[in-house]
Design an enzyme around this catalytic site. Structure first.
Site, PDB file in Angstrom:
ATOM      1  N   GLY A 572       0.822  -1.208   0.000  1.00 15.56           N
ATOM      2  CA  GLY A 572       0.000   0.000   0.000  1.00 15.56           C
ATOM      3  C   GLY A 572       0.847   1.244   0.000  1.00 15.56           C
ATOM      4  N   PHE A 576       2.435   9.888   3.219  1.00 15.85           N
ATOM      5  CA  PHE A 576       3.819  10.117   3.635  1.00 15.85           C
ATOM      6  C   PHE A 576       4.677   8.861   3.610  1.00 15.85           C
ATOM      7  CE2 PHE A 576       1.354  13.414   5.876  1.00 15.85           C
ATOM      8  CZ  PHE A 576       1.938  14.523   5.281  1.00 15.85           C
ATOM      9  N   GLU A 578       5.005   4.218   2.535  1.00 17.06           N
ATOM     10  CA  GLU A 578       4.563   3.022   1.852  1.00 17.06           C
ATOM     11  C   GLU A 578       4.621   1.836   2.809  1.00 17.06           C
ATOM     12  OE1 GLU A 578       7.260   2.700  -1.389  1.00 17.06           O
ATOM     13  OE2 GLU A 578       6.259   4.228  -2.622  1.00 17.06           O
ATOM     14  N   VAL A 579       3.914   0.761   2.435  1.00 16.76           N
ATOM     15  CA  VAL A 579       3.950  -0.488   3.199  1.00 16.76           C
ATOM     16  C   VAL A 579       4.391  -1.592   2.246  1.00 16.76           C
ATOM     17  CG1 VAL A 579       2.632  -2.158   4.536  1.00 16.76           C
ATOM     18  CG2 VAL A 579       2.142   0.268   4.779  1.00 16.76           C
ATOM     19  N   LYS A 610       6.408  -0.807   7.241  1.00 17.18           N
ATOM     20  CA  LYS A 610       5.881   0.521   6.925  1.00 17.18           C
ATOM     21  C   LYS A 610       7.039   1.511   6.933  1.00 17.18           C
ATOM     22  CE  LYS A 610       2.039   1.869   8.776  1.00 17.18           C
ATOM     23  NZ  LYS A 610       1.033   2.416   9.731  1.00 17.18           N
ATOM     24  N   ASP A 721     -10.709   3.096   9.759  1.00 16.56           N
ATOM     25  CA  ASP A 721     -10.702   2.435   8.449  1.00 16.56           C
ATOM     26  C   ASP A 721     -10.890   0.937   8.617  1.00 16.56           C
ATOM     27  OD1 ASP A 721     -10.620   2.155   5.736  1.00 16.56           O
ATOM     28  OD2 ASP A 721      -8.445   2.350   5.548  1.00 16.56           O
TER      29      ASP A 721
END
Length: 866
Positions: A572, A576, A578-579, A610, A721
């Site tokens: 993902g 700021f 990414e994973v 992350k 989420d």
């Protein structure tokens, strides 16, 4: 936040430009702009009141507080409100006529020191400041239901809308009590300038035994023989349907949308209407909405004859217009009557019948400010001369607004360009400052993480040692011992004093105080780029306070060697960072004893990493470290664990668990439900087949998610989420809640992008999260209901798959209006009625306080497994 304000300013500018270019009839659905109580456009001297309790509760403090501040400002009358609610009032002067469609009210809580609010209130309004009218809805009710607590903002649609310059809010109570109010009005400027119209009373039609009334039921003037000195349905922005027996508005009688007259009852053969305006205007046209259902004896007018008046007498030369006769279409329509750029402060129009009945539902005027000071114009139209001393009577003044409009547009464009240049310059300057401080910041980050436990201990001791200072928590609701008015607190209630007051109150009260907060200030767990109406800066401060709840937990995180991480897949991407899915060699040496890892200890371990981008600003880097501190203290079998960190050099990384079966959404998509959901639960799982899953297993997954959310909610964490894409699956259907669904390409369609910057998982969000920006435990419960729906449908369809993103947002508006038109997710085929009706629908209740807690949800799901 500054960018958002600039965007809002540009939106208002665009609205003004459009309004100036096209002065057409008002659309109440679009006319819903805040008129300046909250934003400060309405200045203090234009807000007055009948009385006030003290200088700190004067009328100027009666502004609605959408930013969820300390709640210490409000208007409070000097004496207790009486049941009739007609003595005390808060008055707002809008400085010009406005079309008002919505009002908002709020009480005064003053961080728990106050508990004053208006449970009910009335509204009075005036267009000239002398004649006041009491508002009532379309069914004659005058009292408006207000607030139920001192915190929440309550918005009420005005049906019908009002046209006014002055508005008064008058609190109403069932018994004598102290009330305080903060208010906002929503609408737009009334460009017509129409102050009143005078018309004959509407007539009654009997159609096939049905009584059809064409009276003006919301007229706010006098009604003796003729309706005079008021406005009503001809200016309420609601246009009648083709079939006059039906109405736009639910529950109203046949013919409600129209004013109608019978030719036989008016022997002159026409209906005479007189329109009075706020000043002399230059009229270009008039739009009249007419019904034309000639099969029932109704036709649009045959001829319109309009006379003009600027002084005391009507001019002798009228404007006459005959529309084309339509004998084919029976649809209602607007007819534009050209008025020939005539100047007047009043217009008298006679609409001639062309059949037995004439029905009108709306009248609107297009005009500009009139300038007529030439002798030629005065002689032509019979106007008195209006020359200034020394002015040339032969000088001709251009009546057109074209030049003024062009000048305004040029000025607006210049202002926008200047704003854009300023914004770009500030961004460049900010980047230069960030680069200059990057080296110092890198050293600071490593030092902070190494000594975080000692820092928390020293912070805790320093806060608790100062016993002489006291403060009240922003989210601490301390109600007074009596209902009398409490003088507003003068203290500044900021962190870290909040932590000290919570420490004095004890853990039970601090937990309740945080839980009672209905704001977006609660710390969050999810990583989606969610934007809210409130400032986001305080959320991390509050997160720091909540870390005191974990003071007894070992929070040390060991540095993991970067070279032992092997990249596998990008999971993902956020604003700021990414994973990534990686293999970690030798991770077993970094694991706690309570974290069991299956398989060969020598083999690499699958982990999620992350990372923070190297060009992230200082605030993002600090927030990343705070997230590490929080994650390191989370200990629950159904929450993904933080395993190690890499913060010695850029990019900063946190390493978390990753489950071998991936995310729950993709896992369920590959399964099929067993035909019988009630089969023997003792049947060995291996007989089901790899692609089969039983109903009991699905409920078992939901139980684990509910358990993890129960843990987060016990710590006052808001996920924001929650969805199957953010849950991971291990062996034996083990479920753990994660937070890195974000903008993964696979789930890009699950997020709605706002102006190319923020993304919102709107199909999982509660209505108050979308419309009001409020993220609470109750909004997480809403998302859990959607997640449960996903599980029971095996994620075969996206929630609300039949609706577009825009229609999903419109559906949240139906939840807000609460008129029974909202659409719910349908019951899945395998879902029992008790689970759908008693659990899912309860998660989607409009009132957040009526939704179940995660403790209740977990208990109910466990009972369904029994």
């Amino acid at each position: 936040m500054k960018v958002m304000k600039v965007q809002q300013m540009s939106h208002h500018v665009v609205f003004i430009m459009l309004a100036a270019a096209v002065q057409c009839q008002v659309n109440p659905e679009m006319c819903r702009y805040p008129l300046g109580m909250t934003g400060g456009q309405i200045q203090d001297e234009y807000i007055s009141a009948s009385s006030h309790w003290s200088e700190s509760t004067a009328a100027r403090f009666g502004r609605l507080d959408l930013d969820n501040g300390d709640g210490d400002g409000a208007w409070c009358p000097d004496i207790m409100s009486e049941p009739d609610g007609l003595k005390e009032y808060l008055q707002v002067d809008l400085r010009s006529l406005h079309f008002i469609t919505l009002v908002g009210t709020q009480g005064r809580h003053a961080d728990g020191m106050g508990n004053e609010f208006a449970q009910r209130y009335r509204i009075k309004y005036s267009r000239d400041g002398s004649n006041w009218v009491g508002w009532h809805d379309r069914k004659g009710r005058q009292v408006i239901e207000g607030n139920r607590n001192a915190y929440d903002v309550v918005l009420k649609d005005l049906e019908p809308p009002i046209i006014a310059r002055y508005v008064r809010f008058m609190p109403v109570t069932d018994h004598s009590m102290i009330v305080c109010m903060r208010v906002e009005l929503y609408g737009c400027q009334w460009l017509d300038g129409l102050m009143s119209y005078s018309i004959p009373e509407g007539h009654q039609m009997i159609y096939r035994g049905l009584d059809v009334y064409f009276n003006d039921s919301v007229y706010d003037g006098s009604s003796a023989e003729r309706l005079t000195k008021g406005l009503g349905q001809l200016t309420d922005g609601t246009w009648g349907l083709d079939d006059f027996l039906h109405s736009h508005i639910y529950g109203m009688w046949p013919g409600y949308d129209y004013l109608g007259w019978n030719n036989k009852s008016l022997p002159k053969g026409y209906v005479e209407m007189i329109f009075e305006f706020d000043r002399v205007r230059n009229f270009t046209s008039m739009k009249v909405h007419c019904n034309n259902m000639f099969s029932r004896g109704v036709r649009m007018f045959r001829q319109a004859t309009c006379y003009f008046r600027s002084g005391s007498d009507w001019e002798s030369d009228p404007v006459t217009f005959r529309p084309e006769v339509d004998r084919i279409s029976q649809g209602a329509r607007f007819i534009t009557v050209p008025l020939g750029d005539r100047t007047a402060s009043a217009i008298k129009c006679r609409f001639h019948f062309s059949d037995v009945w004439m029905l009108l539902s709306e009248v609107a005027f297009q005009s500009g400010s009139a300038v007529y000071n030439t002798s030629l114009t005065s002689r032509k139209h019979g106007h008195p001369t209006n020359l200034l001393p020394g002015e040339d009577p032969t000088h001709k003044v251009d009546d057109s607004n074209t030049r003024i409009l062009i000048g305004c547009l040029v000025a607006i464009i210049a202002i926008l360009l200047a704003i854009i240049v300023i914004i770009l310059w500030r961004q460049v300057w900010q980047k230069m400052l960030e680069k200059a401080s990057r080296r110092l910041l890198d050293n600071e980050l490593s030092a902070r993480l190494a000594v975080q436990t000692r820092a928390f201990s020293s912070l805790h001791s320093s806060l608790t040692s100062d016993s002489g200072s006291t403060s009240n928590s922003t989210y601490e609701r301390i109600f007074p011992l009596c209902s009398d008015y409490q003088e507003p607190s003068r203290l500044i209630r900021k962190l870290p004093e909040f932590a000290q007051s919570m420490e004095h109150l004890g853990p039970s009260i601090s937990s309740r105080a945080l839980a009672s907060s209905g704001l977006d200030g609660a710390p969050h767990y999810a990583e989606a780029d969610i934007i809210s109406l409130q400032e986001s800066a305080d959320s991390y401060s509050i997160a720091a306070v909540n870390m005191n709840l974990f003071a007894g937990t070992d929070s040390s995180m060991r540095e993991f060697p970067r070279h032992k991480l092997t990249f596998k897949e990008k999971l993902g991407e956020g604003q700021f960072g990414e994973v990534h899915l990686c293999e970690a060699e030798g991770m077993q040496d970094f694991l706690d004893e309570d974290l069991s890892i299956e398989g060969n200890n020598e083999s690499p371990l699958l982990v999620a990493v992350k990372t923070l981008r190297e060009d992230a600003n200082k605030n993002a880097r600090n927030d990343f470290l705070k997230e590490i501190r929080i994650m390191s203290r989370l200990r629950d079998p159904n929450i993904v664990r933080l395993l190690a960190v890499c913060v010695d050099t850029d990019p900063l990384c946190m390493i978390t668990e990753y489950m071998e079966n991936g995310d729950l959404n993709q896992f369920l998509c590959m399964l099929r439900l067993k035909e019988s959901a009630d089969e023997d639960k003792s049947r060995p799982e291996e007989k089901e087949g790899e692609s089969m899953v039983s109903y009991s297993k699905l409920i078992g997954m939901a139980v684990q998610i509910a358990s993890g959310m129960k843990y987060l909610s016990s710590l006052n964490f808001v996920h924001r989420d929650l969805a199957t894409r953010n849950c991971l699956v291990g062996k034996n259907y083990t479920i753990k809640i994660a937070d890195f669904g974000m903008s993964r390409n696979l789930y890009r369609g699950d997020y709605y992008r706002i102006q190319g910057r923020a993304v919102l998982p709107i199909r999982w969000m509660s209505w108050e999260s979308i419309l009001l920006g409020k993220f609470t435990m109750a909004s997480d419960v809403w998302a859990f209901g959607v997640t449960l729906w996903e599980i029971m449908t095996l994620c075969k369809k996206q929630p609300y798959s039949q609706l577009s993103d825009e229609q999903v947002i419109e559906n949240t508006g139906e939840f807000f209006r609460d008129q029974g038109k909202q659409v719910y997710l349908p019951k899945p085929l395998c879902c029992p009625d008790r689970v759908y009706n008693d659990l899912m629908l309860s998660c989607w209740r409009r009132n957040a306080k009526q939704r179940p807690s995660f403790q209740d949800i977990h208990t109910q799901l466990m009972e369904s497994l029994a």
